[in-house]
Design a protein around this motif. Structure first.
Motif, PDB file in Angstrom:
ATOM      1  N   MET A   1     -13.003  24.961  25.664  1.00 55.20           N
ATOM      2  CA  MET A   1     -11.599  24.612  25.479  1.00 55.20           C
ATOM      3  C   MET A   1     -11.142  25.001  24.074  1.00 55.20           C
ATOM      4  SD  MET A   1      -8.796  22.949  26.597  1.00 55.20           S
ATOM      5  CE  MET A   1      -9.197  21.672  27.812  1.00 55.20           C
ATOM      6  N   ILE A   2      -9.997  25.653  23.998  1.00 54.65           N
ATOM      7  CA  ILE A   2      -9.384  25.987  22.713  1.00 54.65           C
ATOM      8  C   ILE A   2      -8.040  25.265  22.653  1.00 54.65           C
ATOM      9  CG2 ILE A   2      -8.555  27.818  21.202  1.00 54.65           C
ATOM     10  CD1 ILE A   2     -11.569  27.919  21.643  1.00 54.65           C
ATOM     11  N   ARG A   3      -8.054  24.100  22.048  1.00 52.00           N
ATOM     12  CA  ARG A   3      -6.841  23.278  21.958  1.00 52.00           C
ATOM     13  C   ARG A   3      -6.939  22.449  20.680  1.00 52.00           C
ATOM     14  NH1 ARG A   3      -5.117  18.231  25.821  1.00 52.00           N
ATOM     15  NH2 ARG A   3      -2.930  18.091  25.220  1.00 52.00           N
ATOM     16  N   PRO A   4      -6.073  22.679  19.723  1.00 47.58           N
ATOM     17  CA  PRO A   4      -6.222  22.056  18.399  1.00 47.58           C
ATOM     18  C   PRO A   4      -5.896  20.573  18.341  1.00 47.58           C
ATOM     19  CG  PRO A   4      -4.210  23.353  18.480  1.00 47.58           C
ATOM     20  CD  PRO A   4      -4.940  23.620  19.760  1.00 47.58           C
ATOM     21  N   ARG A   5      -5.184  20.055  19.344  1.00 49.76           N
ATOM     22  CA  ARG A   5      -4.772  18.646  19.334  1.00 49.76           C
ATOM     23  C   ARG A   5      -4.352  18.241  20.728  1.00 49.76           C
ATOM     24  NH1 ARG A   5       0.380  19.324  20.390  1.00 49.76           N
ATOM     25  NH2 ARG A   5       1.584  20.993  19.406  1.00 49.76           N
ATOM     26  N   GLY A   6      -4.184  16.925  20.923  1.00 52.80           N
ATOM     27  CA  GLY A   6      -3.622  16.434  22.166  1.00 52.80           C
ATOM     28  C   GLY A   6      -2.109  16.563  22.123  1.00 52.80           C
ATOM     29  N   GLY A   7      -1.455  16.082  23.148  1.00 54.29           N
ATOM     30  CA  GLY A   7      -0.002  16.152  23.178  1.00 54.29           C
ATOM     31  C   GLY A   7       0.483  17.410  23.870  1.00 54.29           C
ATOM     32  N   GLY A   8       1.635  17.906  23.449  1.00 54.11           N
ATOM     33  CA  GLY A   8       2.247  19.062  24.102  1.00 54.11           C
ATOM     34  C   GLY A   8       1.524  20.361  23.819  1.00 54.11           C
ATOM     35  N   PHE A   9       2.072  21.439  24.366  1.00 53.44           N
ATOM     36  CA  PHE A   9       1.409  22.740  24.297  1.00 53.44           C
ATOM     37  C   PHE A   9       2.242  23.791  23.574  1.00 53.44           C
ATOM     38  CE2 PHE A   9       0.081  20.401  28.080  1.00 53.44           C
ATOM     39  CZ  PHE A   9      -1.287  20.280  27.821  1.00 53.44           C
ATOM     40  N   VAL A  10       3.197  23.320  22.772  1.00 50.58           N
ATOM     41  CA  VAL A  10       3.953  24.208  21.887  1.00 50.58           C
ATOM     42  C   VAL A  10       3.341  24.064  20.506  1.00 50.58           C
ATOM     43  CG1 VAL A  10       6.205  24.760  20.914  1.00 50.58           C
ATOM     44  CG2 VAL A  10       6.051  23.901  23.261  1.00 50.58           C
ATOM     45  N   TYR A  11       2.851  25.163  19.950  1.00 55.19           N
ATOM     46  CA  TYR A  11       2.075  25.084  18.722  1.00 55.19           C
ATOM     47  C   TYR A  11       2.781  25.739  17.536  1.00 55.19           C
ATOM     48  CZ  TYR A  11      -1.583  23.763  21.980  1.00 55.19           C
ATOM     49  OH  TYR A  11      -2.308  23.124  22.960  1.00 55.19           O
ATOM     50  N   THR A  12       2.573  25.147  16.380  1.00 59.31           N
ATOM     51  CA  THR A  12       3.067  25.737  15.139  1.00 59.31           C
ATOM     52  C   THR A  12       2.253  26.990  14.830  1.00 59.31           C
ATOM     53  OG1 THR A  12       1.541  24.524  13.726  1.00 59.31           O
ATOM     54  CG2 THR A  12       3.633  23.433  14.277  1.00 59.31           C
TER      55      THR A  12
ATOM     56  N   VAL B   1     -20.974  31.662  24.594  1.00 62.78           N
ATOM     57  CA  VAL B   1     -19.806  31.266  25.383  1.00 62.78           C
ATOM     58  C   VAL B   1     -19.542  32.273  26.496  1.00 62.78           C
ATOM     59  CG1 VAL B   1     -17.324  30.815  25.282  1.00 62.78           C
ATOM     60  CG2 VAL B   1     -18.813  30.052  23.427  1.00 62.78           C
ATOM     61  N   SER B   2     -19.185  31.765  27.670  1.00 61.18           N
ATOM     62  CA  SER B   2     -18.920  32.623  28.831  1.00 61.18           C
ATOM     63  C   SER B   2     -17.432  32.871  29.048  1.00 61.18           C
ATOM     64  CB  SER B   2     -19.519  31.993  30.090  1.00 61.18           C
ATOM     65  OG  SER B   2     -20.910  31.823  29.944  1.00 61.18           O
ATOM     66  N   GLY B   3     -16.584  32.037  28.432  1.00 61.17           N
ATOM     67  CA  GLY B   3     -15.148  32.184  28.610  1.00 61.17           C
ATOM     68  C   GLY B   3     -14.406  31.140  27.803  1.00 61.17           C
ATOM     69  N   TYR B   4     -13.087  31.230  27.814  1.00 57.88           N
ATOM     70  CA  TYR B   4     -12.252  30.333  27.015  1.00 57.88           C
ATOM     71  C   TYR B   4     -11.161  29.715  27.882  1.00 57.88           C
ATOM     72  CZ  TYR B   4     -14.680  32.489  23.167  1.00 57.88           C
ATOM     73  OH  TYR B   4     -15.676  32.926  22.329  1.00 57.88           O
ATOM     74  N   VAL B   5     -10.720  28.540  27.471  1.00 59.95           N
ATOM     75  CA  VAL B   5      -9.723  27.777  28.222  1.00 59.95           C
ATOM     76  C   VAL B   5      -8.615  27.366  27.265  1.00 59.95           C
ATOM     77  CG1 VAL B   5      -9.321  25.770  29.697  1.00 59.95           C
ATOM     78  CG2 VAL B   5     -11.583  26.872  29.676  1.00 59.95           C
ATOM     79  N   PHE B   6      -7.388  27.749  27.555  1.00 62.91           N
ATOM     80  CA  PHE B   6      -6.266  27.392  26.683  1.00 62.91           C
ATOM     81  C   PHE B   6      -4.957  27.485  27.462  1.00 62.91           C
ATOM     82  CE2 PHE B   6      -7.633  31.824  25.799  1.00 62.91           C
ATOM     83  CZ  PHE B   6      -6.560  32.508  26.350  1.00 62.91           C
ATOM     84  N   GLY B   7      -3.898  27.030  26.844  1.00 67.93           N
ATOM     85  CA  GLY B   7      -2.570  27.122  27.434  1.00 67.93           C
ATOM     86  C   GLY B   7      -1.521  26.988  26.347  1.00 67.93           C
TER      87      GLY B   7
END
Length: 223
Positions: free
Chosen positions: A57-68, A88-94
């Motif tokens: 998982m590549i996600r810097p924080r919880g909450g919404g998915f609009v990033y600075t 690593v075999s793959g990445y997960v983000f949004g």
């Protein structure tokens, strides 16, 4: 054979998932936030023990998915750091825009950075205003799979929507139902959607470690 991916929020869960017969791990931290980027050191701790593919998982924080800009840079830095491990075999983000559409430009940038490893667009997808348009947007980013509950809190409650997305995807991208998926409903999801992959944390009650028997039963449910 259908694929079962288990979201693992700690090292022990990853070991349990591997030993219980899961096909792939989504490694992430902070279950209470819906998953964030895990510590790099976890890979060293499971090296040689976990025998199945690991998507991170590549996600810097919880909450919404609009990033600075700074948050987005941290996502790119994280991918580069995990690439360096060779584990690593793959990445997960949004990534979304303020209008709750897919941020195609930033998604493409992450996909290119991760290349040649496959990428999954996670449940940020469910926050979009139009799932079918979001599907087309994600397809344009060369994403390999989409983790989605069909816009509902639990995938089993959006079986018709998920079935429609699977049909619309037509093999161009893997639609992977996730969100409240357990052994008690995975059979119904399979029957309704005919998806080729399913996602679950395999956590029961207040447990913090994936349940081995639950994983085994889910594997049986999608055979």
């Amino acid at each position: 054979m259908k694929l079962l991916e288990v979201a693992c929020f700690n090292v022990q869960s990853a070991i349990v998932a591997s030993e219980a017969g899961a096909d792939r791990i989504e490694l992430c931290d902070n279950a209470d936030l819906g998953g964030t980027t895990p510590p790099l050191k976890w890979l060293a701790e499971i090296h040689g023990i976990v025998k199945i593919p690991i998507n991170v998982m590549i996600r810097p924080r919880g909450g919404g998915f609009v990033y600075t800009d700074a948050e987005f840079q941290s996502m790119k830095d994280a991918i580069n750091a995990f690439i360096s491990t060779g584990m690593v075999s793959g990445y997960v983000f949004g990534v979304l825009k303020h209008d709750r559409t897919v941020d195609v430009e930033r998604t493409v940038e992450l996909v290119r950075l991760a290349d040649p490893l496959p990428c999954t667009f996670h449940r940020a997808f469910d926050e979009t205003t139009d799932l079918e348009q979001a599907l087309e947007d994600v397809l344009g980013c060369a994403i390999h799979s989409i983790l989605t509950s069909g816009g509902a809190s639990k995938a089993v409650d959006a079986r018709e929507t998920l079935a429609r997305l699977v049909k619309k995807a037509a093999g161009r991208v893997v639609i992977m139902p996730g969100g409240g998926v357990r052994s008690t409903n995975i059979g119904a999801l399979k029957e309704s959607t005919n998806a080729s992959a399913y996602h679950s944390s395999a956590l029961l009650g207040s447990d913090t470690v994936a349940n081995a028997m639950e994983i085994e039963q889910m594997k049986m449910g999608v055979r």
